[in-house]
Design an enzyme around this catalytic site. Structure first.
Site, PDB file in Angstrom:
ATOM      1  N   TYR A   1      -3.715   3.863   7.506  1.00 23.42           N
ATOM      2  CA  TYR A   1      -3.793   3.951   6.045  1.00 23.42           C
ATOM      3  C   TYR A   1      -4.365   2.649   5.468  1.00 23.42           C
ATOM      4  O   TYR A   1      -5.260   2.669   4.623  1.00 23.42           O
ATOM      5  CB  TYR A   1      -2.410   4.236   5.458  1.00 23.42           C
ATOM      6  CG  TYR A   1      -2.425   4.403   3.971  1.00 23.42           C
ATOM      7  CD1 TYR A   1      -2.737   5.634   3.389  1.00 23.42           C
ATOM      8  CD2 TYR A   1      -2.151   3.341   3.129  1.00 23.42           C
ATOM      9  CE1 TYR A   1      -2.773   5.787   2.011  1.00 23.42           C
ATOM     10  CE2 TYR A   1      -2.178   3.486   1.752  1.00 23.42           C
ATOM     11  CZ  TYR A   1      -2.487   4.710   1.205  1.00 23.42           C
ATOM     12  OH  TYR A   1      -2.528   4.847  -0.163  1.00 23.42           O
TER      13      TYR A   1
ATOM     14  N   TRP B   1     -11.416  12.909  -1.199  1.00 24.92           N
ATOM     15  CA  TRP B   1     -10.551  11.781  -0.837  1.00 24.92           C
ATOM     16  C   TRP B   1      -9.106  12.246  -0.660  1.00 24.92           C
ATOM     17  O   TRP B   1      -8.448  11.897   0.312  1.00 24.92           O
ATOM     18  CB  TRP B   1     -10.636  10.679  -1.900  1.00 24.92           C
ATOM     19  CG  TRP B   1      -9.792   9.493  -1.585  1.00 24.92           C
ATOM     20  CD1 TRP B   1      -8.524   9.249  -2.040  1.00 24.92           C
ATOM     21  CD2 TRP B   1     -10.121   8.386  -0.739  1.00 24.92           C
ATOM     22  NE1 TRP B   1      -8.047   8.061  -1.529  1.00 24.92           N
ATOM     23  CE2 TRP B   1      -9.015   7.520  -0.733  1.00 24.92           C
ATOM     24  CE3 TRP B   1     -11.247   8.054   0.002  1.00 24.92           C
ATOM     25  CZ2 TRP B   1      -9.008   6.324  -0.014  1.00 24.92           C
ATOM     26  CZ3 TRP B   1     -11.233   6.862   0.726  1.00 24.92           C
ATOM     27  CH2 TRP B   1     -10.128   6.026   0.710  1.00 24.92           C
TER      28      TRP B   1
ATOM     29  N   TYR C   1      -5.939  -1.534 -10.843  1.00 21.38           N
ATOM     30  CA  TYR C   1      -5.264  -0.643  -9.896  1.00 21.38           C
ATOM     31  C   TYR C   1      -4.995  -1.370  -8.593  1.00 21.38           C
ATOM     32  O   TYR C   1      -5.902  -1.934  -7.989  1.00 21.38           O
ATOM     33  CB  TYR C   1      -6.149   0.584  -9.668  1.00 21.38           C
ATOM     34  CG  TYR C   1      -5.575   1.688  -8.809  1.00 21.38           C
ATOM     35  CD1 TYR C   1      -4.214   1.823  -8.567  1.00 21.38           C
ATOM     36  CD2 TYR C   1      -6.424   2.622  -8.240  1.00 21.38           C
ATOM     37  CE1 TYR C   1      -3.720   2.848  -7.796  1.00 21.38           C
ATOM     38  CE2 TYR C   1      -5.939   3.671  -7.464  1.00 21.38           C
ATOM     39  CZ  TYR C   1      -4.584   3.772  -7.246  1.00 21.38           C
ATOM     40  OH  TYR C   1      -4.100   4.799  -6.473  1.00 21.38           O
TER      41      TYR C   1
ATOM     42  N   HIS D   1      -8.197   1.849   3.506  1.00 15.23           N
ATOM     43  CA  HIS D   1      -8.309   1.246   2.170  1.00 15.23           C
ATOM     44  C   HIS D   1      -9.042  -0.101   2.174  1.00 15.23           C
ATOM     45  O   HIS D   1      -9.232  -0.698   1.126  1.00 15.23           O
ATOM     46  CB  HIS D   1      -6.930   1.129   1.519  1.00 15.23           C
ATOM     47  CG  HIS D   1      -6.450   2.449   1.008  1.00 15.23           C
ATOM     48  ND1 HIS D   1      -5.891   3.388   1.842  1.00 15.23           N
ATOM     49  CD2 HIS D   1      -6.501   2.990  -0.226  1.00 15.23           C
ATOM     50  CE1 HIS D   1      -5.610   4.460   1.117  1.00 15.23           C
ATOM     51  NE2 HIS D   1      -5.964   4.248  -0.137  1.00 15.23           N
TER      52      HIS D   1
END
Length: 117
Positions: A18, A76, A41, A22
């Protein structure tokens, strides 16, 4: 500007992957987030998979609707769904738990009449 904080649970055995996904989010996904009102964000991840996200937006409803209308978001979310626990039939962008803000320093300073030095 609305401050939004949310929580999801990444499968502990998928945490490293994960994080790797990213490191280089698709440029078209980054552009879509920006264009639909997702500002400042950030995602924060504990080693046990607890994921906390934070962003600022003029409207949470508009930001979510804007992303839901994009093809890149659908792609996504489909790829990311396998990383999460407890989503049921929801996608990650609709299956998160919103957290209530209980303290914000600047708001309380302003209420107390604090002046910048």
């Amino acid at each position: 500007m609305q401050r939004v904080c949310f929580q999801l649970q990444v499968k502990p055995e998928r945490v490293d992957e994960y994080v790797e996904r990213h490191r280089a989010v698709w440029p078209e996904m980054l552009e879509a987030l920006h264009a639909t009102g997702w500002h400042n964000y950030s995602l924060f991840l504990r080693r046990d998979g607890l994921l906390v996200g934070y962003f600022e937006t003029p409207s949470l409803e508009a930001a979510l609707a804007g992303m839901a209308a994009t093809d890149v978001n659908a792609r996504w979310q489909a790829e990311m769904a396998e990383f999460f626990e407890d989503l049921g039939d929801a996608r990650p962008d609709t299956g998160f738990v919103l957290l209530d803000e209980v303290f914000h320093l600047e708001d309380q300073l302003a209420t107390a009449g604090h002046r910048e030095r």
